[in-house]
Design an enzyme around this catalytic site. Structure first.
Site, PDB file in Angstrom:
ATOM      1  N   TYR A 144      44.780  33.821  56.443  1.00 52.85           N
ATOM      2  CA  TYR A 144      44.227  33.800  55.086  1.00 52.85           C
ATOM      3  C   TYR A 144      45.106  34.619  54.132  1.00 52.85           C
ATOM      4  O   TYR A 144      45.499  34.152  53.055  1.00 52.85           O
ATOM      5  CB  TYR A 144      42.796  34.347  55.127  1.00 52.85           C
ATOM      6  CG  TYR A 144      42.281  34.817  53.804  1.00 52.85           C
ATOM      7  CD1 TYR A 144      41.953  33.908  52.809  1.00 52.85           C
ATOM      8  CD2 TYR A 144      42.131  36.182  53.533  1.00 52.85           C
ATOM      9  CE1 TYR A 144      41.501  34.346  51.584  1.00 52.85           C
ATOM     10  CE2 TYR A 144      41.675  36.622  52.317  1.00 52.85           C
ATOM     11  CZ  TYR A 144      41.363  35.704  51.337  1.00 52.85           C
ATOM     12  OH  TYR A 144      40.921  36.138  50.126  1.00 52.85           O
ATOM     13  N   SER A 183      44.467  38.623  46.974  1.00 50.81           N
ATOM     14  CA  SER A 183      43.623  39.470  47.815  1.00 50.81           C
ATOM     15  C   SER A 183      44.409  40.660  48.336  1.00 50.81           C
ATOM     16  O   SER A 183      45.630  40.566  48.562  1.00 50.81           O
ATOM     17  CB  SER A 183      43.147  38.635  49.007  1.00 50.81           C
ATOM     18  OG  SER A 183      42.587  39.456  49.982  1.00 50.81           O
ATOM     19  N   LYS A 203      47.568  33.592  50.729  1.00 52.96           N
ATOM     20  CA  LYS A 203      47.534  34.233  49.404  1.00 52.96           C
ATOM     21  C   LYS A 203      48.927  34.720  49.007  1.00 52.96           C
ATOM     22  O   LYS A 203      49.347  34.598  47.845  1.00 52.96           O
ATOM     23  CB  LYS A 203      46.541  35.401  49.405  1.00 52.96           C
ATOM     24  CG  LYS A 203      45.085  34.968  49.572  1.00 52.96           C
ATOM     25  CD  LYS A 203      44.574  34.293  48.318  1.00 52.96           C
ATOM     26  CE  LYS A 203      43.203  33.685  48.475  1.00 52.96           C
ATOM     27  NZ  LYS A 203      42.708  33.031  47.282  1.00 52.96           N
TER      28      LYS A 203
HETATM   29  N1  UFG Z   1      31.570  44.770  59.085  1.00 54.42           N
HETATM   30  C1  UFG Z   1      30.698  45.112  60.106  1.00 54.42           C
HETATM   31  N2  UFG Z   1      29.796  44.171  60.498  1.00 54.42           N
HETATM   32  C2  UFG Z   1      29.712  42.933  59.951  1.00 54.42           C
HETATM   33  C3  UFG Z   1      30.604  42.591  58.891  1.00 54.42           C
HETATM   34  C4  UFG Z   1      31.516  43.539  58.497  1.00 54.42           C
HETATM   35  O1  UFG Z   1      30.744  46.208  60.641  1.00 54.42           O
HETATM   36  O2  UFG Z   1      28.879  42.137  60.393  1.00 54.42           O
HETATM   37  C5  UFG Z   1      32.548  45.754  58.627  1.00 54.42           C
HETATM   38  C6  UFG Z   1      33.978  45.319  58.879  1.00 54.42           C
HETATM   39  O3  UFG Z   1      34.404  45.722  60.146  1.00 54.42           O
HETATM   40  C7  UFG Z   1      34.710  46.023  57.752  1.00 54.42           C
HETATM   41  C8  UFG Z   1      33.687  46.126  56.623  1.00 54.42           C
HETATM   42  O4  UFG Z   1      32.421  45.890  57.239  1.00 54.42           O
HETATM   43  O5  UFG Z   1      35.030  47.317  58.138  1.00 54.42           O
HETATM   44  C9  UFG Z   1      33.909  45.088  55.559  1.00 54.42           C
HETATM   45  O6  UFG Z   1      34.051  43.826  56.177  1.00 54.42           O
HETATM   46  P1  UFG Z   1      34.084  42.472  55.378  1.00 54.42           P
HETATM   47  O7  UFG Z   1      34.153  41.374  56.382  1.00 54.42           O
HETATM   48  O8  UFG Z   1      32.989  42.428  54.391  1.00 54.42           O
HETATM   49  O9  UFG Z   1      35.422  42.569  54.523  1.00 54.42           O
HETATM   50  P2  UFG Z   1      36.929  42.817  54.962  1.00 54.42           P
HETATM   51  O10 UFG Z   1      37.278  44.225  54.622  1.00 54.42           O
HETATM   52  O11 UFG Z   1      37.204  42.369  56.337  1.00 54.42           O
HETATM   53  O12 UFG Z   1      37.690  41.794  54.021  1.00 54.42           O
HETATM   54  C10 UFG Z   1      37.348  41.630  52.638  1.00 54.42           C
HETATM   55  C11 UFG Z   1      37.510  40.182  52.244  1.00 54.42           C
HETATM   56  C12 UFG Z   1      38.943  39.789  52.368  1.00 54.42           C
HETATM   57  C13 UFG Z   1      39.794  40.735  51.568  1.00 54.42           C
HETATM   58  C14 UFG Z   1      39.538  42.161  51.955  1.00 54.42           C
HETATM   59  C15 UFG Z   1      40.303  43.048  51.026  1.00 54.42           C
HETATM   60  O13 UFG Z   1      36.684  39.357  53.050  1.00 54.42           O
HETATM   61  O14 UFG Z   1      39.115  38.479  51.876  1.00 54.42           O
HETATM   62  O15 UFG Z   1      38.174  42.441  51.854  1.00 54.42           O
HETATM   63  O16 UFG Z   1      40.018  44.395  51.185  1.00 54.42           O
HETATM   64  F1  UFG Z   1      41.085  40.471  51.785  1.00 54.42           F
END
Ligand code: UFG
Length: 325
Positions: free
Chosen positions: A140, A116, A144
């Protein structure tokens, strides 16, 4: 090639299974169905319902003429990993030790591992290439990275070849509609946006709009799950044919903000998708974007479906099926 795809009933795993089958490989799926779904299984693949902590079953599954193991069986909710590190240590770390030891005992020489972008942590430069320092911000990501170290040692000491694939933000569904199982309690942006679109949730909470990005919301590199899946097949061939190991980023190299995802989703679904801007989520970097040049160069990989419209429309098709109006 005969591949054992561990975690093959899950969201990404089922797309990887589809891609291996489409490429003409024989596939066995190994999954404990804790997060995986039986709807995601294909009749062309055999299925073993078991846990990766069950060493004997793992070993038996690998002793069926398996050439390559694809390991996607992991917990992946970054927030949860900070509250329940034990759960992540046991499954992600111990489970992987079992998989690697069973591979050695069974004489399997090739392993493709779902890593990841979380291994990098807060970026010090963008686009992030594979030379970027690894400082995971959550447990997490730590699991990885530890597994990547383990893979390097097993390669060096035992000749187990690996491909560690560092996914950026996986999204989308099979564009031909062959995979329709939804994740339970999704924690990622696009499925949550879809749950709002179908009326399962009232609104989307946007975690912060005061980042130093064009519209203030976080920017991510979304990559279509079928593009990720295609890279697994390419990586498997690559490490097998060249007898080398490989660590590569998989991303679309395009940054997309949360607001833009919402706007595109409104346009494509015709649904209002109400939002509330709330405080920042701890540990969220403002901007992530991959350099995927190494995957392109070494594997000849080319994302085909990772544009925002395809990411959203392929996801919407599945949500529409699961939640008929
Ligand atoms: N977000 C919101 N509201 C929500 C959910 C997410 O605003 O309800 C925003 C988050 O703040 C972030 C973006 O949407 O800016 C993406 O969030 P995600 O939770 O979908 O994904 P992340 O970027 O946090 O993490 C994902 C995977 C990880 C991985 C990462 C790598 O979940 O396992 O991408 O870029 F490591």
């Amino acid at each position: 090639m005969h591949a054992l795809i561990i975690g093959g009933a899950g969201y990404i795993g089922s797309h990887v299974v589809r891609e291996f089958l489409d490429a003409g490989h024989a596939v066995a799926v190994y999954d404990n169905l804790s997060l995986g779904r039986t709807e995601n299984l294909f009749p062309e693949a055999t299925f073993v319902e078991a846990d990766i902590l069950d060493y004997d079953t793992l070993l038996a599954a690998m002793r069926t003429g398996i050439d390559a193991v694809v390991h996607l069986a992991a917990f992946k909710a970054a927030g949860e990993s900070m509250e329940q590190p034990q759960k992540y240590a046991l499954n992600n770390l111990n489970g992987t030790v079992n998989i690697l030891n069973a591979a050695l005992d069974a004489g399997v020489r090739n392993i493709i591992f779902s890593s990841s972008a979380a291994v990098y942590g807060e970026p010090t430069y963008i686009p992030i290439d594979e030379h970027h320092p690894c400082n995971p911000e959550n447990f997490y990501g730590f699991t990885k990275l530890e597994i990547e170290y383990l893979l390097k040692w097993y390669d060096r000491l035992k000749g187990l070849r690996f491909a560690a694939l560092r996914y950026f933000n996986a999204a989308g569904y099979d564009v031909d509609g062959r995979i329709t199982g939804l994740e339970n309690n999704p924690a990622n942006l696009l499925p949550i946006v879809m749950e709002v679109a179908v009326g399962k949730r009232d609104k989307l909470q946007i975690f912060g709009d005061n980042y130093r990005t064009d519209d203030g919301t976080c920017v991510r590199d979304y990559v279509h799950v079928s593009d990720l899946a295609a890279a697994h097949v390419l990586a498997c061939d690559y490490i097998h044919d060249n007898e080398v190991s490989l660590t590569v980023n998989l991303g679309s190299e395009t940054g997309v903000s949360v607001k833009r995802v919402v706007e595109e989703a409104r346009a494509l679904t015709g649904k209002p998708i109400p939002v509330d801007v709330v405080g920042r989520r701890p540990g969220d970097p403002g901007k992530l974007a991959a350099s995927a040049q190494k995957a392109k160069r070494n594997l000849g990989w080319k994302p085909r479906y990772s544009d925002v419209a395809t990411l959203i429309s392929s996801t919407w098709n599945v949500y529409r099926k699961n939640f008929p109006a």
